[in-house]
Design a protein around this motif. Structure first.
Motif, PDB file in Angstrom:
ATOM      1  N   GLY A  85      44.605  29.029  34.247  1.00  0.00           N
ATOM      2  CA  GLY A  85      45.954  28.680  33.827  1.00  0.00           C
ATOM      3  C   GLY A  85      46.274  28.979  32.386  1.00  0.00           C
ATOM      4  N   ARG A  86      45.319  29.492  31.643  1.00  0.00           N
ATOM      5  CA  ARG A  86      45.560  29.917  30.272  1.00  0.00           C
ATOM      6  C   ARG A  86      45.474  31.436  30.213  1.00  0.00           C
ATOM      7  N   TYR A  87      46.424  32.019  29.514  1.00  0.00           N
ATOM      8  CA  TYR A  87      46.514  33.476  29.426  1.00  0.00           C
ATOM      9  C   TYR A  87      46.310  33.898  27.981  1.00  0.00           C
ATOM     10  N   LYS A 135      54.949  33.031  40.890  1.00  0.00           N
ATOM     11  CA  LYS A 135      54.751  34.425  40.507  1.00  0.00           C
ATOM     12  C   LYS A 135      53.448  34.559  39.730  1.00  0.00           C
ATOM     13  N   GLY A 136      52.563  35.411  40.211  1.00  0.00           N
ATOM     14  CA  GLY A 136      51.274  35.578  39.579  1.00  0.00           C
ATOM     15  C   GLY A 136      51.369  36.399  38.301  1.00  0.00           C
ATOM     16  N   VAL A 137      50.533  36.073  37.359  1.00  0.00           N
ATOM     17  CA  VAL A 137      50.401  36.834  36.120  1.00  0.00           C
ATOM     18  C   VAL A 137      48.939  37.264  36.035  1.00  0.00           C
ATOM     19  N   VAL A 138      48.701  38.560  35.922  1.00  0.00           N
ATOM     20  CA  VAL A 138      47.341  39.084  35.966  1.00  0.00           C
ATOM     21  C   VAL A 138      47.058  39.939  34.737  1.00  0.00           C
ATOM     22  N   VAL A 139      45.796  40.285  34.573  1.00  0.00           N
ATOM     23  CA  VAL A 139      45.389  41.150  33.476  1.00  0.00           C
ATOM     24  C   VAL A 139      46.139  42.473  33.574  1.00  0.00           C
ATOM     25  N   VAL A 192      44.316  44.178  38.866  1.00  0.00           N
ATOM     26  CA  VAL A 192      44.843  44.587  37.564  1.00  0.00           C
ATOM     27  C   VAL A 192      46.229  45.183  37.773  1.00  0.00           C
ATOM     28  N   ALA A 193      47.126  44.959  36.836  1.00  0.00           N
ATOM     29  CA  ALA A 193      48.461  45.551  36.871  1.00  0.00           C
ATOM     30  C   ALA A 193      48.573  46.636  35.803  1.00  0.00           C
ATOM     31  N   ASN A 194      49.396  47.632  36.099  1.00  0.00           N
ATOM     32  CA  ASN A 194      49.777  48.679  35.144  1.00  0.00           C
ATOM     33  C   ASN A 194      48.615  49.573  34.698  1.00  0.00           C
ATOM     34  N   ALA A 195      47.568  49.644  35.503  1.00  0.00           N
ATOM     35  CA  ALA A 195      46.487  50.579  35.195  1.00  0.00           C
ATOM     36  C   ALA A 195      46.913  51.986  35.599  1.00  0.00           C
TER      37      ALA A 195
END
Length: 355
Positions: free
Chosen positions: A44-46, A66-70, A115-118
């Motif tokens: 829960g900490r980014y 809404k998920g937040v990922v690396v 991973v997003a935006n790779a």
């Protein structure tokens, strides 16, 4: 029957009802929000990189589930100084250019975003100690093609075994590769070639435990401090050393802080070169592909995709499909047999559960 109270008693006056606050469609504009990139996620900490500052943040409640990922590009408000004890809020997640997904098993309907935006998936495998597992390599390549990522094979420990046998398996797919090994002074030979392949990309390093991912990351990013381990002599498997994905900027990787943005998106011709990033992931032992559809996979092979235009509806293009366009092209001599066989091997990897 008369009421209990008269109009002169204060109890008679109607109390305000719940939810009397007027509803509004107006939402905060967050004009003061700043851009950041998610580099780690932990309970829960980014951890974000905002400019050159490392900022800790939580997800704002309006984002819901809404998920937040690396790798996510986010908008942040609050305390973005990065000082000890400071905490910011993620209020917006920008649209993702790519998403690398996996499922726990092939029958698991729940997709997990890795991973997003790779822009590039680097499949790291050791040629020995531990032994290479081609089926997992196949599955990783399927995930890369499905996500629209450029694949790259990175073969480590070439001082223990000749890489040609494994490379010949993937030559017909046109997948680029680099080979590394340690010399007599324990320096990594081939690191410059790998660094050239990573330049300008957001590269996800994926592979079994013990293949040398964290060792490569520490060599490419000297202050990364990723823990390395050894391979169990009995099981032949590596011990998990990386417990969570972490995204690291490569030294000298350019001045543009955006992630996954093209040169045009970063300002067009003459803009600063994109920064190079490495995403080190925990070692994996399975990679579910329940989310991958055959029609998406073949789109990664335009020459073969053209041959399937007249396939029957629902054709998966496997070798047991009747009237498949690939079989007709093979019979006519217009398709490369090795390339078709390699594609169908990747297709079959979607349902292979043993690695």
């Amino acid at each position: 029957m008369t009421g209990r109270y008269t109009e002169h008693d204060v109890e008679h006056y109607e109390r305000p009802r719940r939810r009397t606050r007027p509803r509004t469609k107006e939402r905060p504009t967050y004009d003061d929000a700043v851009d950041g990139v998610v580099v780690t996620v932990d309970r829960g900490r980014y951890t974000l990189l905002v400019g050159d500052r490392t900022v800790t943040a939580v997800k704002a409640r309006p984002l819901g589930r809404k998920g937040v990922v690396v790798g996510d590009r986010v908008r942040v408000v609050g305390d973005v100084t990065g000082d000890p004890g400071s905490l910011a809020r993620i209020v917006e997640v920008e649209e993702r250019s790519t998403v690398l997904r996996r499922t726990a098993d092939d029958d698991d309907p729940v997709e997990r975003v890795v991973v997003a935006n790779a822009t590039q998936l680097v499949v790291v495998t050791a040629l020995a100690d531990p032994e290479p597992r081609p089926r997992l390599i196949d599955r990783a390549l399927v995930a890369a093609f499905d996500a629209g990522l450029a694949p790259l094979l990175c073969l480590t420990k070439a001082d223990l075994r000749d890489p040609e046998t494994l490379l010949s398996t993937y030559s017909s797919l046109g997948v680029p590769w680099v080979v590394t090994h340690r010399d007599a002074d324990h320096r990594i030979v081939g690191l410059d070639d790998l660094r050239d392949r990573l330049r300008g990309h957001v590269s996800v390093l994926l592979g079994h435990s013990g293949v040398g991912k964290s060792t490569l990351v520490n060599a490419l990013v000297p202050d990364a401090g990723r823990e390395t381990g050894v391979v169990n002599a009995v099981t032949g498997r590596g011990r998990h050393t990386s417990t969570s994905a972490v995204m690291l900027p490569m030294p000298g990787g350019g001045g543009e802080s955006g992630v996954g943005r093209s040169e045009a998106g970063a300002g067009g011709a003459g803009a600063a070169a994109p920064r190079s990033w490495i995403v080190d992931t925990p070692g994996i032992r399975s990679f579910g592909l329940a989310h991958v559809q055959p029609e998406h996979l073949i789109e990664a092979f335009p020459d073969l995709d053209e041959m399937t235009e007249d396939c029957p509806r629902g054709c998966t293009h496997a070798d047991d499909e009747p009237e498949c366009g690939l079989d007709e092209a093979l019979a006519a001599g217009t398709a490369d047999p090795d390339r078709v066989a390699s594609f169908r091997r990747l297709l079959a990897a979607r349902s292979v559960t043993e690695y």
